[in-house]
Each structure stands twice: as C-alpha cells, then as structure tokens.
Design a protein around this motif. Structure first.
Motif, short mmCIF file in Angstrom:
data_model
loop_
_atom_site.label_atom_id
_atom_site.label_comp_id
_atom_site.label_asym_id
_atom_site.label_seq_id
_atom_site.Cartn_x
_atom_site.Cartn_y
_atom_site.Cartn_z
N GLY A 1 -15.36 46.02 -27.36
CA GLY A 1 -14.98 47.25 -26.66
C GLY A 1 -15.59 47.32 -25.28
N GLY A 2 -14.81 47.77 -24.32
CA GLY A 2 -15.29 47.89 -22.95
C GLY A 2 -15.24 46.61 -22.15
N THR A 3 -14.70 45.54 -22.73
CA THR A 3 -14.63 44.27 -22.03
C THR A 3 -13.69 44.36 -20.82
N VAL A 4 -14.18 43.92 -19.66
CA VAL A 4 -13.34 43.81 -18.48
C VAL A 4 -12.70 42.42 -18.51
N VAL A 5 -11.40 42.39 -18.68
CA VAL A 5 -10.71 41.11 -18.88
C VAL A 5 -10.26 40.54 -17.54
N THR A 6 -10.98 39.54 -17.08
CA THR A 6 -10.58 38.76 -15.92
C THR A 6 -9.81 37.53 -16.40
N SER A 7 -9.32 36.74 -15.46
CA SER A 7 -8.62 35.51 -15.85
C SER A 7 -9.54 34.59 -16.64
N ALA A 8 -10.77 34.46 -16.17
CA ALA A 8 -11.73 33.59 -16.85
C ALA A 8 -12.05 34.12 -18.25
N ILE B 1 -11.26 33.93 -24.28
CA ILE B 1 -10.75 34.55 -25.51
C ILE B 1 -9.75 33.62 -26.18
N MET B 2 -8.87 33.02 -25.37
CA MET B 2 -7.87 32.11 -25.92
C MET B 2 -8.53 30.84 -26.47
N LEU B 3 -9.60 30.37 -25.84
CA LEU B 3 -10.33 29.20 -26.35
C LEU B 3 -10.94 29.50 -27.71
N ALA B 4 -11.53 30.69 -27.84
CA ALA B 4 -12.11 31.08 -29.13
C ALA B 4 -11.02 31.21 -30.19
N LEU B 5 -9.89 31.71 -29.79
CA LEU B 5 -8.77 31.88 -30.71
C LEU B 5 -8.29 30.52 -31.21
N GLU B 6 -8.17 29.56 -30.30
CA GLU B 6 -7.74 28.22 -30.71
C GLU B 6 -8.77 27.58 -31.63
N GLU B 7 -10.04 27.74 -31.33
CA GLU B 7 -11.09 27.13 -32.16
C GLU B 7 -11.06 27.68 -33.58
N ILE B 8 -10.77 28.97 -33.73
CA ILE B 8 -10.78 29.60 -35.06
C ILE B 8 -9.50 29.32 -35.83
N ASN B 9 -8.36 29.40 -35.14
CA ASN B 9 -7.06 29.38 -35.82
C ASN B 9 -6.22 28.13 -35.56
N GLY B 10 -6.63 27.28 -34.62
CA GLY B 10 -5.84 26.11 -34.30
C GLY B 10 -4.88 26.37 -33.15
N GLN C 1 -9.09 22.97 -10.87
CA GLN C 1 -8.78 22.11 -11.99
C GLN C 1 -7.40 22.42 -12.57
N PRO C 2 -6.77 21.41 -13.21
CA PRO C 2 -5.49 21.67 -13.88
C PRO C 2 -5.65 22.76 -14.94
N PRO C 3 -4.57 23.48 -15.27
CA PRO C 3 -4.67 24.54 -16.26
C PRO C 3 -5.10 24.01 -17.63
N ALA C 4 -5.88 24.81 -18.34
CA ALA C 4 -6.39 24.42 -19.65
C ALA C 4 -5.26 24.39 -20.66
N ARG C 5 -5.47 23.65 -21.74
CA ARG C 5 -4.43 23.54 -22.76
C ARG C 5 -4.08 24.88 -23.38
N VAL C 6 -5.07 25.79 -23.47
CA VAL C 6 -4.76 27.10 -24.06
C VAL C 6 -3.75 27.86 -23.19
N SER D 1 -4.29 15.72 -28.28
CA SER D 1 -5.39 15.71 -27.32
C SER D 1 -4.83 15.92 -25.93
N GLY D 2 -5.70 16.26 -25.00
CA GLY D 2 -5.26 16.47 -23.63
C GLY D 2 -4.89 17.91 -23.35
N ARG D 3 -4.41 18.16 -22.15
CA ARG D 3 -4.14 19.52 -21.69
C ARG D 3 -2.72 20.00 -22.01
N GLY D 4 -1.82 19.09 -22.29
CA GLY D 4 -0.44 19.50 -22.53
C GLY D 4 0.21 20.04 -21.27
N LEU D 5 0.13 19.28 -20.18
CA LEU D 5 0.61 19.76 -18.89
C LEU D 5 2.13 19.64 -18.73
#
Length: 319
Positions: free
Chosen positions: A29-36, A41-50, A118-123, A171-175
C-alpha cells in the motif's frame, strides 16, 4: 514499461493481479509505481508464477480493462492500425524501448529495441506479447498462434489457437516474436466519442460535400495515421481525384486532418478529465509538441489554457 506508467495503464495492470494467488501483496500500500518499480513487480511475478503469467496478464489487461487509452486501442480497425498506435504510444511516452512491426497477411512480427540504455527485459516483452494478443483478439483476430524467435535455437511456442502454454520456458530476453491468426473479422469500424462538442470548438462550417465526407471518414477513426490514399479508398475514389476535388474546394488534406483532430481535442478537454497527454494521443498526434503546435495554430492558445478557460466559462454548471 514507461508507456504503461505515463498513460496510467499501470493502475489497470496492477488491478489485474487480483486473480493471482500472489498478486496484490507484490504491491505494498502506498507504493509509488515508476517504470523501474513496475519492472521489479513483473520480475517478482515471473519468479513466483513463471513466464506464462506475464502473457496472461497482458492479455487480460487488453481484453478486460476499460481505461480510455485501452478503449481506443481496442477500436483499432486492423492489425496494422494496432501496430501504428502502439508505436505512437511508445513515442508519446518517451519509452526507452521501441517496437518495430512487420504486418503481412495474417502475421505480425515484432522486434524490440531501444533508443537508449539496455534492451528491454524479458518481462516487458512477455507482457507486451500478451497485450498485443489481447488487442488483436478484441479487434477481431481468432485462433492466434504466438512464438518467440530467439537469436539462437528453435522458436518457442507461446500460444496455439489462442491457448497459452503453461510450460513456457526459454532463455534470453525474447526481443523478437511473431503472432499469426487464422482469421480476422473486423469488430469495430468506428471511433468512440467521449464528450459533447463545446460551442468554442473550430467548426467545419458550410463546406462543400467532399470536405464534409472526408471529415466524416477521419472522425470515425481519429487516432489513425491517415494518408490521403486511405481516405480516398474509404470514399471509393483515388488519391489523385480526391486531391483535385479538395483543391477545387479550396481545402487541403493536412489542414482538414488537423481541424478534425483539434475539434475532438476540444471535446475531450472540455468534457472529460483525461490528461492533456492522453487527449493528444487519443486524437492522433505523434507527441505533445505536435499536439500543442497544431492546437495553438487553430485555437491561439495551448491545450491546458483552453481547458482552464472552458472550466471557468462553464462555472458552477459543470459537475
């Protein structure tokens, strides 16, 4: 991720986390959501759920949320128009990641790159892949197959006939990825209007029929990057003939396109709470500078001043 944050789509994206076993708890709660922050958040989501969960999340966002920008994107007439609008959204939001589209027949190939850093992350790429699948389905594509095209090794199947693979691993970024569809039947050919026209908007006036017909075509899809040949085709004539008829009416295509877009911008500045940036994108401008320049040319004031003046003029009669 910048395009999601700049246009408020991150709020809708986070709202879609509710259907996950681990969702809202990733955003205290109260999180200021920047691009970073959104990327983390998306990285954590991928780590937990694939990785497949990111494709689903993007798809759900495109299909279910009712944010104005998403409504506009869903009203794209063709896959090519979807590609054009997404490219324009990246430019309008000054996103560091940019997408290069190739649309041929029943196939769309996307190559992700950068203008800086840097190139966009895979997430990000997986989220965008799901988002584009959802937009294509909303626009009328069926039986979608999507694959990731790595720089080395075989293609990775993401969806088959619209069904997302639960065992998505690569593997990789999926560009680079490709989306194919079995059929496409256009769902919407009109553009959603959102406000009543204020009396101070520039008027088309008692113009010749060809001018009124042309403006009607433009208004039906005002966010599209129209060319005169495309409008001519919609009017069942040739670009050269349309150009000649406009000259006879003492009008120019570029002037009429600007007029129609500024008219719609006036509607939205007066009748909605959309941000100036959202309105400029909605009305088909390439960036805020382009929007402000064309708006000033017709209204002799920037969009923000027009909004303030409209509110002041309406006084207590506005909710």
């Amino acid at each position: 991720m910048q395009e999601f944050v700049s246009f408020g789509l991150h709020v809708a994206l986070i709202r879609q986390l509710a259907w996950l076993p681990r969702g809202y708890d990733l955003v205290p709660g109260g999180t200021v959501v920047t691009s970073a922050k959104l990327r983390s958040i998306m990285l954590a989501l991928e780590e937990i759920n694939g990785p497949a969960v990111l494709v689903r999340l993007g798809r759900y966002l495109a299909a279910k949320e009712q944010e104005p920008i998403l409504t506009m994107l869903r009203h794209s007439a063709t896959p090519s128009v979807i590609a054009d609008r997404w490219r324009r959204l990246e430019g309008y939001s000054h996103a560091r990641a940019r997408s290069d589209f190739s649309v041929t027949g029943k196939s769309m190939t996307i190559h992700r790159g950068v203008v800086r850093g840097q190139p966009p992350a895979r997430v990000e790429n997986l989220l965008l892949l799901g988002f584009l699948i959802g937009l294509l389905e909303a626009a009328g594509a069926e039986n979608i197959d999507a694959t990731i095209l790595p720089s080395h090794g075989p293609a990775v199947r993401v969806t088959r006939k619209g069904r997302i693979s639960d065992k998505l691993a690569f593997s990789g970024r999926g560009l680079r990825f490709r989306i194919n569809w079995g059929s496409f039947e256009q769902v919407s050919s009109s553009y959603p209007f959102m406000a009543n026209m204020p009396g101070t908007a520039p008027s088309i006036g008692a113009q010749r029929p060809i001018v009124q017909q042309l403006c009607t075509v433009l208004e039906h899809d005002i966010g599209r990057s129209w060319t005169i040949d495309e409008v001519a085709a919609a009017l069942d004539t040739s670009g050269r003939t349309l150009q000649r008829r406009l000259q006879q009416a003492n009008s120019r295509f570029s002037d009429l396109l600007r007029l129609v877009r500024v008219r719609e911008a006036c509607r939205l500045l007066y009748g909605t709470t959309l941000s100036v940036g959202e309105i400029g994108f909605w009305c088909g401008f390439t960036d805020n500078a382009h929007f402000s320049r064309d708006f000033r040319r017709l209204m002799v004031m920037p969009p923000s001043v027009y909004r303030e003046a409209s509110i002041g003029h309406a006084g207590l009669t506005r909710a």
